[in-house]
Enzyme design. Structure first.
Site, PDB file in Angstrom:
ATOM      1  N   GLU A 148      -6.929  -9.436 -12.860  1.00 36.26           N
ATOM      2  CA  GLU A 148      -7.250  -7.939 -11.327  1.00 36.26           C
ATOM      3  C   GLU A 148      -6.033  -7.135 -11.585  1.00 36.26           C
ATOM      4  O   GLU A 148      -5.596  -6.063 -11.038  1.00 36.26           O
ATOM      5  CB  GLU A 148      -7.321  -8.879 -10.675  1.00 36.26           C
ATOM      6  N   CYS A 382      -6.607  -7.572  23.814  1.00 34.59           N
ATOM      7  CA  CYS A 382      -8.439  -7.080  22.789  1.00 34.59           C
ATOM      8  C   CYS A 382      -9.107  -7.881  23.281  1.00 34.59           C
ATOM      9  O   CYS A 382      -9.623  -8.141  24.140  1.00 34.59           O
ATOM     10  CB  CYS A 382      -8.032  -7.233  21.336  1.00 34.59           C
ATOM     11  N   ARG A 471     -14.416  -2.752  18.398  1.00 38.19           N
ATOM     12  CA  ARG A 471     -15.277  -1.918  18.487  1.00 38.19           C
ATOM     13  C   ARG A 471     -16.153  -2.400  19.787  1.00 38.19           C
ATOM     14  O   ARG A 471     -17.968  -1.969  19.910  1.00 38.19           O
ATOM     15  CB  ARG A 471     -16.457  -3.123  17.605  1.00 38.19           C
ATOM     16  N   HIS A 516      -3.547  -3.472  20.797  1.00 39.11           N
ATOM     17  CA  HIS A 516      -2.708  -4.766  20.136  1.00 39.11           C
ATOM     18  C   HIS A 516      -1.160  -4.074  19.731  1.00 39.11           C
ATOM     19  O   HIS A 516      -0.594  -3.893  18.849  1.00 39.11           O
ATOM     20  CB  HIS A 516      -3.025  -4.688  18.585  1.00 39.11           C
ATOM     21  N   GLU A 518       1.520  -6.247  20.205  1.00 39.79           N
ATOM     22  CA  GLU A 518       1.711  -6.816  18.353  1.00 39.79           C
ATOM     23  C   GLU A 518       2.105  -6.312  17.475  1.00 39.79           C
ATOM     24  O   GLU A 518       3.390  -6.116  16.835  1.00 39.79           O
ATOM     25  CB  GLU A 518       1.087  -8.079  18.433  1.00 39.79           C
TER      26      GLU A 518
HETATM   27  N1  GLN Z   1     -14.279  -8.886  18.861  1.00 43.17           N
HETATM   28  C1  GLN Z   1     -13.723  -7.639  20.080  1.00 43.17           C
HETATM   29  C2  GLN Z   1     -14.316  -6.432  19.771  1.00 43.17           C
HETATM   30  O1  GLN Z   1     -14.692  -5.897  18.261  1.00 43.17           O
HETATM   31  C3  GLN Z   1     -12.038  -7.540  20.186  1.00 43.17           C
HETATM   32  C4  GLN Z   1     -11.539  -7.318  18.661  1.00 43.17           C
HETATM   33  C5  GLN Z   1     -10.047  -7.852  19.116  1.00 43.17           C
HETATM   34  O2  GLN Z   1      -9.671  -8.939  19.531  1.00 43.17           O
HETATM   35  N2  GLN Z   1      -9.636  -7.626  17.634  1.00 43.17           N
HETATM   36  O3  GLN Z   1     -14.136  -5.777  20.557  1.00 43.17           O
END
Ligand code: GLN
Length: 544
Positions: A148, A382, A471, A516, A518
């Site tokens: 690939e 998150c 989401r 996030h 980080e």
């Molecule tokens: N699963 C959760 C959402 O979609 C948190 C996503 C995450 O921690 N990146 O909102």
């Protein structure tokens, strides 16, 4: 002139090509050059966003909302240059673009083929937005010889001719294994790998040889002779004690000098590496240590939390302490009779990271409760923030059935699917049951912080921008109820619709963030939330 450095790997995968690319870019940058690093992934997924962390490790998110390979995280951490969508492409994305064009009729009359259509698309991608750069480093995923990756190597071969002379070099990373029974380092796999590459039309200019033992001069000369490179351009790469020692180590072996020479550039004075010296000084001479418990789902695979573990190390660099990470499996915290307190008591800070799905969620909620009740510094990221809100709803706001719609229908959707949100480009809408790939709330978004909050003091600002990948979102309709339970919504989206940060003023350090942080932390510029969290853990370590 913009110059291209193509980086391939041979013999085996996991040779640290990404770190090599990031380190070389950092060294060129330290010599005053403007650099950018790109990753070409030969697999057929359009992006890694739908792959399990077990398959691929972390999905790294850029400001412009791309879900990319975790190597882009290294690139950004080592150079400070924010990655973009245009820095990572997969075969899947290239084919998707070509097939969409074919259906539109753009190639009407022509047969669409790997050469020239796929190779042209790869070359065009490599050359996008590069005019203001001195060097573009292009890392090709996988190992030379993989079926690939062939179109990528072929595109490289063609690009060398398309560019002006002296604007292209090839760096090949290989393995020189130590055979204990013979007591020798073996050069044959490197010879074979280079032969494979030359049979595809690419003669490497620089060879980076990963080895467990120092490479004797004789072996170096042998590799040079058989592989048609100068002995000085055979760069030994021994394992480093920290990834942040890698740029200094490669400089010591002459990598940056050899790369410049391969372009015919006189290297000039030594690069300014004080930044890296300072980081290594802080890492090797810590003044204390703290232990952080990370309660997550993919704890068997630290690559799944790559940026997170690095950001915690950066928090340690900022505070001059060593950060010990304990990966704790959230699912085990759900077992009947399990003594969670005994497992969490040794921790000076507890972090619940991002994640997807219900598995382990009750264990995460229990960890939040422990951190809250015992006044242990707590950082929820998150999904971790969402779990902190559910914990507060259930245990302090009297909403016993609090849950998230991510785990199925619920009477109390304290966390729910976000169906609409504003972006710079206009309103985004999502529906239940829609496509899963590339449809989350992704990339950098602004947030407003309450002026008197703990987080605004940490950031030293009330307007921030952080990267998102989710989401679901804490439901703002529960704000009053949760605030009565002591959880303050100290950061919101600019329109006031989406909770971005929660904190507990009655706790030494309790912060949950929907984004996030980080992803933006760097060893030479630790993220303020991680610096502050580790500072709180240092205080905690003095109490226990
Ligand atoms: N699963 C959760 C959402 O979609 C948190 C996503 C995450 O921690 N990146 O909102």
């Amino acid at each position: 002139m913009t110059r291209f450095i193509f980086i391939t790997g041979g013999v085996v995968s996991s040779l640290g090509k990404g770190l090599m690319a990031a380190s070389l870019a950092a060294l060129l940058q330290a010599r005053g050059y403007k650099v950018r690093i790109r990753k070409f992934d030969p697999y057929l997924n359009v992006d890694p966003g739908t792959m399990s962390p077990y398959q691929h490790g972390e999905v790294y998110v850029t400001d412009d909302g791309a879900e990319t390979d975790l190597d882009l995280g290294h690139y950004e951490r080592f150079t400070g240059v924010p990655s973009r969508q245009s820095d990572n492409v997969t075969s899947g994305r290239i084919y998707q673009t070509i097939i969409a064009k074919e259906r539109r009729g753009d190639y009407l009359g022509a047969t669409v083929q790997v050469i020239p259509h796929v190779t042209d698309a790869i070359k065009a991608f490599a050359r996008t937005d590069v005019d203001d750069l001195d060097f573009v480093l292009c890392e090709i995923g996988g190992t030379v010889g993989d079926i690939e990756s062939l179109p990528f190597i072929e595109a490289m071969r063609q690009l060398r001719n398309d560019l002006s002379r002296g604007a292209f070099i090839s760096v090949h990373v290989t393995l020189v294994p130590f055979i204990a029974a013979a007591g020798e380092l073996k050069t044959k796999p490197t010879q074979h790998s280079v032969r494979e590459l030359t049979s595809l039309g690419i003669q490497p200019d620089v060879l980076v040889c990963r080895c467990e033992r120092p490479l004797p001069a004789g072996e170096r000369a042998k590799i040079a002779a058989f592989c048609n490179v100068r002995p000085e351009a055979v760069i030994p790469a021994l394992d480093a004690k920290s990834i942040y020692a890698v740029p200094l180590q490669y400089h010591g072996e002459g990598l940056d000098v050899e790369v410049l020479r391969a372009f015919g550039i006189e290297p000039g004075p030594s690069p300014d590496l004080r930044r890296w010296d300072d980081i290594m000084d802080r890492l090797t001479n810590p003044e204390g240590e703290v232990t952080i418990g990370v309660v997550g789902k993919y704890v068997g695979l630290p690559d799944a939390y790559k940026s997170l573990s690095e950001a915690l190390v950066h928090g340690g660099i900022s505070n001059r302490v060593k950060v010990n990470l304990r990966w704790l499996d959230a699912e085990l915290f759900e077992q009947e009779g399990r003594d969670i307190a005994a497992e969490l008591e040794p921790m000076h800070g507890i972090l619940v990271p991002g994640g997807f799905g219900e598995r382990g969620s009750e264990g995460k909620i229990r960890s939040v409760q422990f951190a809250r009740e015992r006044s242990v510094p707590f950082f929820g990221i998150c999904l971790g923030m969402q779990m902190a809100c559910i914990e507060g709803a259930r245990n302090l706001a009297g909403i016993d059935k609090a849950s998230t719609t991510e785990f199925g229908p619920t009477e109390e959707p304290v966390v729910g699917l976000i169906t609409e949100w504003m972006t710079a480009g206009g309103l985004q809408k999502r529906e239940e049951g829609g496509d899963l790939g590339g449809t989350m709330r992704l990339g950098a978004y602004d947030a407003k912080l309450a002026g008197n909050s703990h987080v605004s003091a940490i950031y030293g600002a009330t307007d921030i921008q952080e990267r998102h990948r989710h989401r679901y979102e804490v439901n703002v309709h529960y704000k009053d109820a949760l605030e009565k339970g002591g959880l303050v919504f100290s950061g919101m989206s600019p329109d006031g619709e989406l909770p971005e940060i929660v904190e507990r003023p009655d706790h030494p350090w309790f912060v949950g963030v929907q984004f996030h942080p980080e992803l933006k932390s760097k060893p030479f510029d630790p993220h303020p939330l991680f610096a502050s969290f580790i500072e709180a853990a240092v205080k905690q370590s003095r109490l226990v």
